[in-house]
Design an enzyme around this catalytic site. Structure first.
Site, mmCIF file in Angstrom:
data_model
loop_
_atom_site.group_PDB
_atom_site.id
_atom_site.type_symbol
_atom_site.label_atom_id
_atom_site.label_comp_id
_atom_site.label_asym_id
_atom_site.label_seq_id
_atom_site.Cartn_x
_atom_site.Cartn_y
_atom_site.Cartn_z
ATOM 1 N N LYS A 44 -154.948 54.904 -18.556
ATOM 2 C CA LYS A 44 -153.532 55.264 -18.747
ATOM 3 C C LYS A 44 -152.614 54.228 -18.103
ATOM 4 C CE LYS A 44 -154.202 60.199 -19.231
ATOM 5 N NZ LYS A 44 -154.745 61.265 -18.386
ATOM 6 N N ARG A 120 -154.535 61.663 -46.812
ATOM 7 C CA ARG A 120 -154.991 60.304 -46.529
ATOM 8 C C ARG A 120 -155.707 59.727 -47.755
ATOM 9 N NH1 ARG A 120 -153.064 58.130 -42.007
ATOM 10 N NH2 ARG A 120 -154.905 56.792 -41.882
ATOM 11 N N SER A 151 -153.284 50.001 -41.804
ATOM 12 C CA SER A 151 -154.530 50.593 -41.331
ATOM 13 C C SER A 151 -155.729 50.078 -42.125
ATOM 14 C CB SER A 151 -154.444 52.118 -41.419
ATOM 15 O OG SER A 151 -153.984 52.498 -42.696
ATOM 16 N N TYR A 152 -155.516 49.679 -43.378
ATOM 17 C CA TYR A 152 -156.620 49.146 -44.187
ATOM 18 C C TYR A 152 -157.185 47.884 -43.541
ATOM 19 C CZ TYR A 152 -159.326 47.095 -47.937
ATOM 20 O OH TYR A 152 -160.355 46.550 -48.655
ATOM 21 N N ARG A 154 -157.065 47.088 -40.536
ATOM 22 C CA ARG A 154 -157.698 47.435 -39.268
ATOM 23 C C ARG A 154 -159.041 48.119 -39.490
ATOM 24 N NH1 ARG A 154 -152.622 49.621 -38.316
ATOM 25 N NH2 ARG A 154 -153.538 51.696 -38.060
ATOM 26 N N GLY A 160 -152.797 56.042 -44.665
ATOM 27 C CA GLY A 160 -151.646 56.879 -44.973
ATOM 28 C C GLY A 160 -150.898 56.388 -46.203
ATOM 29 N N ASP A 161 -150.907 55.070 -46.392
ATOM 30 C CA ASP A 161 -150.250 54.486 -47.555
ATOM 31 C C ASP A 161 -150.931 53.166 -47.870
ATOM 32 O OD1 ASP A 161 -149.443 52.839 -45.537
ATOM 33 O OD2 ASP A 161 -147.311 52.927 -45.975
ATOM 34 N N ASP A 163 -150.271 49.252 -47.988
ATOM 35 C CA ASP A 163 -149.336 48.213 -47.555
ATOM 36 C C ASP A 163 -149.752 46.882 -48.163
ATOM 37 O OD1 ASP A 163 -147.792 49.813 -45.542
ATOM 38 O OD2 ASP A 163 -149.746 49.949 -44.566
ATOM 39 N N ASP A 225 -146.303 50.316 -50.459
ATOM 40 C CA ASP A 225 -145.263 49.409 -49.963
ATOM 41 C C ASP A 225 -145.573 47.988 -50.416
ATOM 42 O OD1 ASP A 225 -144.085 51.477 -48.583
ATOM 43 O OD2 ASP A 225 -144.945 50.949 -46.639
#
Ligand code: DCP
Ligand code: MG
Ligand code: MN
Length: 310
Positions: A44, A120, A151-152, A154, A160-161, A163, A225
């Site tokens: 943390k 998703r 995210s793809y 990564r 989620g979409d 890009d 997007d």
């Protein structure tokens, strides 16, 4: 309850330990060597030092959000102000909104496709969307390059979409913009792949087109997007659109601590800052073409995209 008291005590001890330090403790490794600081606290501490915040606190914030508010925030393009307004007007469900509220065209689409947009997208389907866009664009000009980011890139199993970063070795941003807005979008609408345009932004040198698409044979609408990027800014754009958003915050903060500024267009130096690190001048461009060079200049060891999931 009992457990929480222990936790409070543990945090107090850790704070006392940190206050005694003469060096800034910014990494997990440094923190864990100190007395009263264990594995979890060390993680943390690193997150706070890296990002100026703690994601767990932010997610607790959303966890405790009113259920109706959260429902409304899930509508494409709806932010806190609009969601609060609807609650104040007495609306509680999506049906309330559809029947009684004055909705913009986009809000209506967001409501009608609420479940679609909340679902998703499997990685394999993301690739199909990307391939359809690439094929249509390369028919316009074979030199166009389409890279799926977010995210793809990564390595996420679901996204989620979709890009899509669009660039071309030669040709200005205007050339890209015209090809996408005047040719690609109408063509893909005609094919029935694109369902609707939701937003277009032209900022600085870049551009964004937000919409929805569905692969042939599917009735599921997905958020897609198009991010238009000049060739010489691809390095900075790769970093920005790969994310994740927390990684971006941390690497930007690091740049600003080193007197530089990183944004989706490049890494800049000699940025003049006033109160609260607010920038006064843009500074001079140091690097924008190469993602790896930007990491190097910042002194950050290279992190492959799948390790940028803070
Ligand atoms: N981004 C950012 N800050 C934001 C929004 C986006 O830095 N407020 C950057 C990092 C994101 C990338 O743009 O990774 C793409 O944005 P998305 O909202 O599409 O997020 P992801 O692709 O990471 O996740 P998802 O799978 O939910 O789309
Ligand atoms: Mg995304
Ligand atoms: Mn996106």
């Amino acid at each position: 309850m009992m457990q929480d008291q222990w936790r409070t005590l543990a945090y107090r001890k850790a704070v006392a330990t940190l206050k005694k330090q003469t060096d800034w403790i910014t990494t997990r490794e440094q923190a864990i060597r100190l007395p009263s600081i264990g594995e979890r606290l060390a993680a943390k501490i690193e997150e706070i030092a890296m990002t100026n915040g703690l994601r767990r606190l932010e997610s607790t914030k959303t966890d405790s959000l009113d259920e109706n508010l959260r429902l409304f925030l899930g509508i494409y393009g709806v932010g806190l102000t609009q969601a609060h307004k609807w609650i104040q007007q007495g609306y509680r469900t999506l049906d309330d909104l559809k029947e009684k509220a004055h909705l913009t065209k986009n809000q209506l689409i967001g409501i009608e496709h609420y479940d679609d947009f909340a679902t998703r997208i499997p990685r394999s389907e993301v690739e199909v969307h990307g391939q359809i866009v690439r094929k249509a664009l390369q028919k316009i000009d074979p030199l166009f390059e389409v890279t799926i980011m977010g995210s793809y890139r990564r390595g996420a199993k679901t996204c989620g979409d979709i890009d899509c970063v669009i660039t071309i070795p030669k040709g200005s941003i205007d050339y890209i913009r015209n090809a996408v807005v005047d040719e690609l979008v109408p063509e893909l609408m005609k094919q029935g792949f694109l369902k609707v345009g939701l937003a277009t932004t032209n900022k600085d040198n870049g551009s964004k087109w937000h919409g929805a698409s569905a692969v042939p044979g599917s009735s599921l609408w997905r958020r897609i997007d198009f991010l238009l990027v000049p060739w010489n800014e691809m390095g900075a754009a790769l970093i920005y659109f790969t994310g994740n958003d927390l990684f971006n915050r941390s690497i930007r903060l690091l740049a600003s601590k080193k007197g530089m500024r990183l944004n989706q267009r490049g890494l800049f130096k000699d940025v003049m800052r006033g109160k609260n690190r607010a920038k006064i001048t843009e500074g001079t461009l140091i690097e924008s073409k190469s993602e790896k060079r930007i990491f190097e200049i910042l002194g950050v060891p290279w992190r492959p995209p799948h390790d940028r999931q803070i």
